[in-house]
Design a protein around this motif. Structure first.
Motif, PDB file in Angstrom:
ATOM      1  N   VAL A 106       0.846  -1.205   0.000  1.00  0.00           N
ATOM      2  CA  VAL A 106       0.000   0.000   0.000  1.00  0.00           C
ATOM      3  C   VAL A 106       0.877   1.250   0.000  1.00  0.00           C
ATOM      4  CG1 VAL A 106      -1.647   1.344   1.370  1.00  0.00           C
ATOM      5  CG2 VAL A 106      -2.026  -1.097   1.009  1.00  0.00           C
ATOM      6  N   ASN A 107       1.940   1.239   0.794  1.00  0.00           N
ATOM      7  CA  ASN A 107       2.869   2.384   0.805  1.00  0.00           C
ATOM      8  C   ASN A 107       3.476   2.604  -0.577  1.00  0.00           C
ATOM      9  OD1 ASN A 107       2.363   2.494   3.536  1.00  0.00           O
ATOM     10  ND2 ASN A 107       4.400   1.854   4.163  1.00  0.00           N
ATOM     11  N   LEU A 120       0.864   1.653 -12.207  1.00  0.00           N
ATOM     12  CA  LEU A 120       1.752   0.953 -11.272  1.00  0.00           C
ATOM     13  C   LEU A 120       1.165   0.950  -9.867  1.00  0.00           C
ATOM     14  CD1 LEU A 120       5.238   2.223 -12.495  1.00  0.00           C
ATOM     15  CD2 LEU A 120       4.248  -0.057 -12.790  1.00  0.00           C
ATOM     16  N   ALA A 121       0.525   2.050  -9.497  1.00  0.00           N
ATOM     17  CA  ALA A 121      -0.121   2.113  -8.184  1.00  0.00           C
ATOM     18  C   ALA A 121      -1.218   1.057  -8.079  1.00  0.00           C
ATOM     19  CB  ALA A 121      -0.693   3.507  -7.945  1.00  0.00           C
ATOM     20  N   SER A 122      -2.006   0.924  -9.122  1.00  0.00           N
ATOM     21  CA  SER A 122      -3.080  -0.075  -9.114  1.00  0.00           C
ATOM     22  C   SER A 122      -2.520  -1.489  -8.974  1.00  0.00           C
ATOM     23  CB  SER A 122      -3.927   0.036 -10.376  1.00  0.00           C
ATOM     24  OG  SER A 122      -4.668   1.234 -10.356  1.00  0.00           O
ATOM     25  N   GLU A 123      -1.398  -1.757  -9.626  1.00  0.00           N
ATOM     26  CA  GLU A 123      -0.767  -3.074  -9.495  1.00  0.00           C
ATOM     27  C   GLU A 123      -0.391  -3.366  -8.047  1.00  0.00           C
ATOM     28  OE1 GLU A 123       2.549  -3.475 -12.170  1.00  0.00           O
ATOM     29  OE2 GLU A 123       1.332  -2.967 -13.913  1.00  0.00           O
ATOM     30  N   ASP A 124       0.132  -2.353  -7.360  1.00  0.00           N
ATOM     31  CA  ASP A 124       0.511  -2.576  -5.962  1.00  0.00           C
ATOM     32  C   ASP A 124      -0.694  -2.645  -5.043  1.00  0.00           C
ATOM     33  OD1 ASP A 124       3.280  -3.121  -5.422  1.00  0.00           O
ATOM     34  OD2 ASP A 124       3.710  -1.190  -6.344  1.00  0.00           O
ATOM     35  N   GLY A 141      -9.758  -5.019   2.386  1.00  0.00           N
ATOM     36  CA  GLY A 141     -10.936  -4.213   2.063  1.00  0.00           C
ATOM     37  C   GLY A 141     -10.571  -2.811   1.636  1.00  0.00           C
ATOM     38  N   ASP A 142      -9.622  -2.208   2.325  1.00  0.00           N
ATOM     39  CA  ASP A 142      -9.186  -0.855   1.960  1.00  0.00           C
ATOM     40  C   ASP A 142      -8.594  -0.833   0.547  1.00  0.00           C
ATOM     41  OD1 ASP A 142     -10.007   0.060   4.437  1.00  0.00           O
ATOM     42  OD2 ASP A 142      -7.980   0.078   5.300  1.00  0.00           O
ATOM     43  N   ALA A 143      -7.752  -1.828   0.248  1.00  0.00           N
ATOM     44  CA  ALA A 143      -7.156  -1.901  -1.097  1.00  0.00           C
ATOM     45  C   ALA A 143      -8.242  -2.123  -2.142  1.00  0.00           C
ATOM     46  CB  ALA A 143      -6.110  -3.010  -1.152  1.00  0.00           C
TER      47      ALA A 143
END
Length: 182
Positions: A106-107, A120-124, A141-143
């Motif tokens: 998430v970080n 790239l953010a979505s992949e993580d 759930g947050d992700a």
């Protein structure tokens, strides 16, 4: 002088690495970044969870100096190390290690978001969701909520359905559940 004596007494490598990690955090509180980096590099040599945490702190330092590419690489190293440790878990720490790996994912996703690298953010975020599904449902759930909001913005119905199902799988509160089912 005392520090050099500590390093020279032949402590077991894992103990020495934990000491270096604590020392690095102390250096950071004193704004002695270069000294902290040196201690962190020594802490990474031992491997294990301490090395993974050292890589996470190195990522924080890199981000603070606006070297986001280096920060992302350090976080990736930390995540991979924690996953390896969790997969080879002999001490019953699997849930905690996967949860920590998901937190770092998430970080890393946030780092990419701040850089404008949304794919790239979505992949993580997806990686965080995968890691946390069983071991940290709240984090999963947050992700999933983050990915759902992105799917809604993109107008992709299939992806939206996938992330609605993922949020529902985490057993959200009744109000949120009702809104997702409508």
């Amino acid at each position: 002088d005392l520090l050099e004596r500590m390093r020279g007494i032949g402590l077991p490598q894992q103990l020495a690495a934990r000491c270096e990690l604590m020392l690095a955090r102390a250096y950071l509180s004193l704004d002695r970044i270069d000294d902290a980096r040196g201690s962190l590099r020594r802490a990474t040599i031992a491997g294990g969870e301490t090395a993974a945490e050292a890589h996470a702190v190195l990522a924080d330092i890199a981000e603070a100096t606006f070297d986001r590419e280096h920060a992302a690489a350090e976080l990736d190293t930390a995540i991979a190390s924690l996953i390896d440790l969790a997969d080879d878990d002999r001490l019953g720490e699997r849930d905690r290690l996967y949860k920590r790996a998901a937190q770092l994912a998430v970080n890393r996703a946030g780092l990419f978001d701040r850089s404008g690298q949304y794919a790239l953010a979505s992949e993580d975020y997806e990686r965080a969701h995968m890691l946390a599904q069983v071991h940290a449902p709240e984090l999963a759930g947050d992700a999933a909520r983050t990915l759902l909001s992105r799917a809604v913005k993109d107008g992709n119905a299939n992806t939206e359905r996938r992330w609605i199902d993922a949020v529902l799988a985490t057993r959200p509160p009744a109000e949120e559940r009702a809104a997702l089912l409508v």
